[in-house]
Design a protein around this motif. Structure first.
Motif, mmCIF file in Angstrom:
data_model
loop_
_atom_site.group_PDB
_atom_site.id
_atom_site.type_symbol
_atom_site.label_atom_id
_atom_site.label_comp_id
_atom_site.label_asym_id
_atom_site.label_seq_id
_atom_site.Cartn_x
_atom_site.Cartn_y
_atom_site.Cartn_z
ATOM 1 N N ILE A 11 0.866 -1.262 -0.015
ATOM 2 C CA ILE A 11 -0.025 0.006 -0.085
ATOM 3 C C ILE A 11 0.856 1.278 -0.020
ATOM 4 N N GLY A 12 0.577 2.021 -0.957
ATOM 5 C CA GLY A 12 1.383 3.316 -1.216
ATOM 6 C C GLY A 12 0.730 4.583 -0.574
ATOM 7 N N GLY A 13 1.453 5.459 -0.324
ATOM 8 C CA GLY A 13 0.845 6.637 0.264
ATOM 9 C C GLY A 13 0.144 7.688 -0.722
ATOM 10 N N GLY A 14 -1.136 7.215 -1.142
ATOM 11 C CA GLY A 14 -2.027 8.237 -2.114
ATOM 12 C C GLY A 14 -3.530 8.097 -1.403
ATOM 13 N N ILE A 15 -4.025 9.064 -2.095
ATOM 14 C CA ILE A 15 -5.377 9.392 -1.448
ATOM 15 C C ILE A 15 -6.247 8.270 -1.554
ATOM 16 N N ALA A 16 -6.071 7.450 -2.650
ATOM 17 C CA ALA A 16 -7.032 6.298 -2.947
ATOM 18 C C ALA A 16 -6.761 5.176 -1.850
ATOM 19 N N MET A 38 2.436 -1.583 4.375
ATOM 20 C CA MET A 38 2.344 -0.066 3.890
ATOM 21 C C MET A 38 3.577 0.792 4.163
ATOM 22 N N THR A 39 3.793 1.730 3.308
ATOM 23 C CA THR A 39 4.873 2.704 3.267
ATOM 24 C C THR A 39 4.551 3.481 4.367
ATOM 25 N N GLY A 40 5.700 4.179 4.706
ATOM 26 C CA GLY A 40 5.415 5.108 5.815
ATOM 27 C C GLY A 40 4.308 6.119 5.202
ATOM 28 N N SER A 41 4.509 6.675 4.074
ATOM 29 C CA SER A 41 3.440 7.411 3.702
ATOM 30 C C SER A 41 2.386 6.906 3.596
ATOM 31 N N ALA A 42 1.991 5.836 3.493
ATOM 32 C CA ALA A 42 0.536 5.094 3.459
ATOM 33 C C ALA A 42 0.116 5.313 4.919
ATOM 34 N N GLU A 44 0.304 7.692 6.944
ATOM 35 C CA GLU A 44 0.046 8.995 6.993
ATOM 36 C C GLU A 44 -1.664 9.321 6.697
ATOM 37 N N PHE A 45 -2.036 8.345 5.820
ATOM 38 C CA PHE A 45 -3.345 8.606 5.211
ATOM 39 C C PHE A 45 -4.558 7.635 6.112
ATOM 40 N N VAL A 46 -3.852 6.371 6.422
ATOM 41 C CA VAL A 46 -4.744 5.612 7.144
ATOM 42 C C VAL A 46 -3.899 4.581 8.081
ATOM 43 N N ALA A 89 -0.357 2.176 -6.463
ATOM 44 C CA ALA A 89 0.946 2.472 -6.906
ATOM 45 C C ALA A 89 1.158 3.985 -7.155
ATOM 46 N N THR A 90 1.856 4.622 -6.300
ATOM 47 C CA THR A 90 2.014 6.096 -6.304
ATOM 48 C C THR A 90 3.504 6.349 -7.323
ATOM 49 N N ALA A 91 3.511 7.404 -7.669
ATOM 50 C CA ALA A 91 4.411 7.803 -8.864
ATOM 51 C C ALA A 91 5.938 7.364 -8.081
ATOM 52 N N ASN A 92 5.880 7.721 -6.777
ATOM 53 C CA ASN A 92 7.134 7.446 -6.019
ATOM 54 C C ASN A 92 7.360 6.032 -6.023
ATOM 55 N N LEU A 93 6.379 5.281 -5.650
ATOM 56 C CA LEU A 93 6.560 3.705 -5.604
ATOM 57 C C LEU A 93 6.964 3.197 -7.241
ATOM 58 N N LEU A 94 6.476 3.692 -8.139
ATOM 59 C CA LEU A 94 6.711 3.261 -9.551
ATOM 60 C C LEU A 94 8.235 3.569 -9.774
ATOM 61 N N ALA A 95 8.516 4.915 -9.479
ATOM 62 C CA ALA A 95 10.114 5.234 -9.670
ATOM 63 C C ALA A 95 10.975 4.515 -8.933
ATOM 64 N N ARG A 96 10.764 3.914 -7.615
ATOM 65 C CA ARG A 96 11.698 3.245 -6.667
ATOM 66 C C ARG A 96 11.722 1.714 -7.407
ATOM 67 N N LEU A 97 10.447 1.239 -7.705
ATOM 68 C CA LEU A 97 10.569 -0.091 -8.298
ATOM 69 C C LEU A 97 11.251 -0.159 -9.608
ATOM 70 N N PRO A 121 -1.926 1.983 -10.583
ATOM 71 C CA PRO A 121 -1.611 3.421 -10.441
ATOM 72 C C PRO A 121 -2.460 4.178 -9.899
ATOM 73 N N ALA A 122 -2.078 5.232 -9.214
ATOM 74 C CA ALA A 122 -3.211 6.120 -8.754
ATOM 75 C C ALA A 122 -2.606 7.588 -8.539
ATOM 76 N N MET A 123 -2.879 8.472 -9.073
ATOM 77 C CA MET A 123 -2.287 9.678 -9.037
ATOM 78 C C MET A 123 -2.919 10.916 -9.826
ATOM 79 N N ASN A 124 -2.171 12.185 -9.493
ATOM 80 C CA ASN A 124 -2.780 13.374 -10.076
ATOM 81 C C ASN A 124 -2.349 13.115 -11.965
ATOM 82 N N SER A 126 -1.225 15.248 -13.995
ATOM 83 C CA SER A 126 0.296 15.662 -14.380
ATOM 84 C C SER A 126 1.142 14.603 -13.899
ATOM 85 N N MET A 127 1.173 14.161 -12.795
ATOM 86 C CA MET A 127 2.068 13.384 -12.096
ATOM 87 C C MET A 127 1.959 11.974 -13.075
ATOM 88 N N TRP A 128 0.771 11.474 -13.777
ATOM 89 C CA TRP A 128 0.617 10.446 -14.189
ATOM 90 C C TRP A 128 1.312 10.751 -15.578
HETATM 91 C C1 LIG Z 1 -2.839 14.749 0.467
HETATM 92 C C2 LIG Z 1 -1.992 13.933 -0.358
HETATM 93 C C3 LIG Z 1 -2.265 13.045 -1.421
HETATM 94 C C4 LIG Z 1 -1.509 12.382 -2.335
HETATM 95 N N1 LIG Z 1 -1.895 11.601 -3.400
HETATM 96 C C5 LIG Z 1 -1.020 11.024 -4.156
HETATM 97 C C6 LIG Z 1 -1.531 9.904 -5.043
HETATM 98 O O1 LIG Z 1 -2.704 9.757 -5.022
HETATM 99 N N2 LIG Z 1 -0.541 9.480 -5.839
HETATM 100 C C7 LIG Z 1 0.680 9.750 -5.581
HETATM 101 O O2 LIG Z 1 1.546 9.202 -6.326
HETATM 102 N N3 LIG Z 1 1.217 10.564 -4.715
HETATM 103 C C8 LIG Z 1 0.392 11.231 -3.819
HETATM 104 N N4 LIG Z 1 0.744 12.018 -2.775
HETATM 105 C C9 LIG Z 1 2.383 12.033 -2.667
HETATM 106 C C10 LIG Z 1 2.933 11.031 -1.847
HETATM 107 O O3 LIG Z 1 2.474 10.822 -0.744
HETATM 108 C C11 LIG Z 1 4.378 10.975 -1.718
HETATM 109 O O4 LIG Z 1 4.948 10.963 -3.027
HETATM 110 C C12 LIG Z 1 5.176 10.093 -0.987
HETATM 111 O O5 LIG Z 1 6.314 10.200 -0.858
HETATM 112 C C13 LIG Z 1 4.782 8.680 -1.530
HETATM 113 O O6 LIG Z 1 5.428 7.571 -0.890
HETATM 114 P P1 LIG Z 1 5.414 6.246 -1.085
HETATM 115 O O7 LIG Z 1 5.272 6.160 -2.527
HETATM 116 O O8 LIG Z 1 6.668 5.576 -0.419
HETATM 117 O O9 LIG Z 1 4.053 5.822 -0.482
HETATM 118 C C14 LIG Z 1 0.008 12.613 -1.999
HETATM 119 C C15 LIG Z 1 0.147 13.465 -1.010
HETATM 120 C C16 LIG Z 1 -0.365 13.980 -0.227
HETATM 121 C C17 LIG Z 1 -0.061 14.954 0.880
#
Ligand SMILES: Cc1cc2nc3c(=O)[nH]c(=O)nc-3n(C[C@H](O)[C@H](O)[C@H](O)COP(=O)(O)O)c2cc1C
Length: 411
Positions: A11-16, A38-42, A44-46, A89-97, A121-124, A126-128
Motif C-alpha cells: 500500500i502506497g501513500g496516495g489518497i486512494a 504499508m509504506t511510511g507515507s501510506a 499518514e493516510f490510514v 501504486a504512487t508515482a514514487n513507488l513506480l520510480a523506486r521499483l 497506479p493512482a495519482m494526479n 500531470s504526475m501520471w
Molecule cells: C494529500 C496527499 C495526497 C497524495 N496523493 C497521491 C497520489 O494519489 N498518488 C501519488 O503518487 N502520490 C500522492 N501523494 C504524494 C505521495 O504521498 C508522496 O510522493 C510520497 O512520497 C509517496 O510515498 P510512497 O510511494 O512511499 O508511498 C499525495 C500526497 C499528499 C500530501
C-alpha cells in the motif's frame, strides 16, 4: 479461486488508500489470506489498524523491526505471496521499483519477490503523464509487472484526466488470472486483433474503428494461463504481455499471410480483427491530385475472409473462433457467419463494442454483452462488463467447449 490464496497488498501513500481498505476486505471475505505492507507515507493516510482489523493479520510497516523479522521478515513475506497487488501504486513507488531502489520494507520485498505483481497506479493527471512516470511505468511493464488502470475521470484533487485508481472490482478481475493454475499449458493459440489499413496512395487509407483491445486482452489472458500465444496485430493494437509473441501487420493481405503461417497446426485460432472486406484495386506510391472533376469513383476488390480461409486450411487449427460485430439481428447474422466460415463458435456482439466506433461505450472500458454461439447449437449470453470480464468469459466458454468435446470423444 481465492480460497486460501496468499495475497500481499503493498500500500502506497496516495489518497486512494481508503479504497484499498475495501479491496482488502473483499479479498479476505472471498477466502484469501491477506497481508498488508504499508509504506511510511501510506500510514499518514490510514493507520495500520484499519488493515489489521479488516484482514485479521498483522500489518507490516518496518524493515528494521527485530520482532517482525523473527515472525515474518522481508524474505519470508516475499516468498509467502502467491500474488502481490500494489495499490495505490504512487508515482514514487513506480520510480523506486523501476530503479531497483530498496529503501523500505515494501520495495525491499519487491526486490526478492518472484510472484506475479499487479500494479494499480493512482495519482494526479500531470504526475501520471509526466515523462518520468511514463518511463518508469514502461520499464516495469517490460519487466513483466501486470497493471490495471489508471482510469480517466474526476480525480481526488478535483482535476479531470487519467490517474484515478481502477475500480476495486476491476482490480479483482485482473488478479484472478494471475492466480490461475496455467490450464492452457502446452497449447498454441493464434489471435488476430485490431483494424487493417489499406493504402490508396501515399497518404490516403481505408481502415475502420476497431481498437484491438479485446484481442490483445485475450492474448494476454491466454498467455498468463499458460498457452503459447501469437498475436497478429493490426495498427494501434495495445501493447502485449511480454510472453506474447507479437507479429505487427498493416494490410488485410499481410494479416492473412501471417495468420496462415502461424495458425497452421495450432490448437486454436481466434479472429477478433476487424479485417477490411475490400482493398483498392490500384494503389499509388505518391499523393494523387484532386483534379477538376466534382465526382470520382474508386474501384475496390474483395479481400479474402481470413477466418474462413484459416478454417479451410489443410492443417486447420483444432478450433476456429470467429467474431461478428453487428448493428442489428445479431444472433441471426452471427449464425449465418458461423456456418459460412465453417468456424467452431462465434461471438456475436454489437458494433458499439468496437473501441473507436461512433457512440461506442468501449473506450470507457465497459462493453455491452454478447452471445457465444457454438456449432453444437449452444447459445449463451455473455454478460456486460469490462473488456477483461468479456475476455475471461470467452476463454471460459472455449475451455468448456474443449471439455465437452473431450467427454464426447471418450464416449
Ligand atoms: C494529500 C496527499 C495526497 C497524495 N496523493 C497521491 C497520489 O494519489 N498518488 C501519488 O503518487 N502520490 C500522492 N501523494 C504524494 C505521495 O504521498 C508522496 O510522493 C510520497 O512520497 C509517496 O510515498 P510512497 O510511494 O512511499 O508511498 C499525495 C500526497 C499528499 C500530501
Amino acid at each position: 479461486m481465492l480460497t486460501d490464496k496468499k495475497i500481499l497488498i503493498g500500500i502506497g501513500g496516495g489518497i486512494a488508500v481508503y479504497k484499498v481498505a475495501e479491496l482488502a476486505r473483499m479479498l479476505t471475505r472471498a477466502g484469501a489470506d491477506v497481508r498488508c505492507v504499508m509504506t511510511g507515507s501510506a500510514c499518514e493516510f490510514v493507520t495500520p489498524l484499519t488493515f489489521e482489523a479488516l484482514t485479521g493479520n498483522p500489518v507490516h510497516t518496518e524493515l528494521f523491526d527485530l520482532t517482525a523479522e523473527q515472525r515474518m521478515g522481508h524474505i519470508t513475506l516475499a516468498r509467502w505471496a502467491d500474488a502481490v497487488i500494489i495499490a495505490p501504486a504512487t508515482a514514487n513507488l513506480l520510480a523506486r521499483l523501476a530503479h531497483g531502489i530498496a529503501d523500505d520494507l515494501l520495495t525491499t520485498i519487491m526486490q526478492v519477490c518472484e510472484a506475479p505483481v499487479l500494479l494499480a497506479p493512482a495519482m494526479n493527471r500531470s504526475m501520471w503523464e509526466s515523462e518520468a512516470t511514463q518511463r518508469n511505468f514502461g520499464r516495469l511493464k517490460k519487466r513483466g509487472f501486470y497493471h490495471i488502470g489508471p482510469e480517466t475521470g474526476e480525480l481526488a484533487c478535483g482535476e479531470q484526466g487519467a490517474g484515478r485508481m481502477a475500480d476495486i472490482r476491476a482490480i479483482l478481475s485482473a488478479l484472478l488470472p494471475l492466480l490461475s493454475d496455467k490450464p492452457l499449458i502446452g497449447q498454441h493459440w493464434v489471435i488476430n486483433a485490431g483494424p487493417t489499413v489499406e493504402p490508396w496512395d501515399g497518404v490516403r487509407i481505408l481502415t475502420n474503428r476497431a481498437s484491438g483491445t479485446l484481442g490483445a486482452l485475450l492474448a494476454d489472458l491466454a498467455c498468463i494461463m499458460g498457452a503459447s500465444v501469437t498475436l497478429v496485430a493490426g495498427p494501434g493494437t495495445p501493447e502485449s504481455h511480454p510472453g506474447v509473441i507479437r507479429r505487427n501487420v498493416s494490410t488485410a493481405a499481410e494479416m492473412l499471410s501471417i495468420c496462415e503461417l502461424e495458425a497452421a497446426g495450432a490448437n486454436l485460432f481466434i479472429g477478433t480483427a476487424a479485417v477490411s472486406d475490400f482493398r483498392f484495386a490500384e494503389s499509388h506510391a505518391g499523393k494523387l491530385k484532386r483534379g477538376d472533376s466534382s465526382k470520382m469513383s474508386i474501384e475496390l476488390v474483395a479481400n479474402e475472409d481470413i477466418v474462413a480461409h484459416i478454417a479451410s486450411m489443410p492443417r486447420r487449427p483444432t478450433r476456429v473462433i470467429a467474431f461478428a460485430a453487428e448493428s442489428d439481428h445479431h444472433i441471426e447474422h452471427a449464425r449465418a457467419k458461423l456456418a459460412a466460415k465453417n468456424a467452431d463458435a462465434i461471438i456475436a456482439n454489437d458494433i458499439s463494442n468496437m473501441g473507436r466506433a461512433a457512440g461506442s461505450s468501449a473506450d470507457g472500458n465497459e462493453l455491452a454483452g454478447g452471445w457465444w454461439i457454438s456449432r453444437h447449437g449452444e447459445q449463451i449470453e455473455i454478460e456486460p462488463g469490462t473488456k477483461l470480464d468479456f475476455a475471461r468469459q470467452i476463454i471460459q466458454h472455449i475451455q468448456q467447449m474443449s471439455e465437452m468435446e473431450a467427454r464426447e470423444f471418450k464416449r
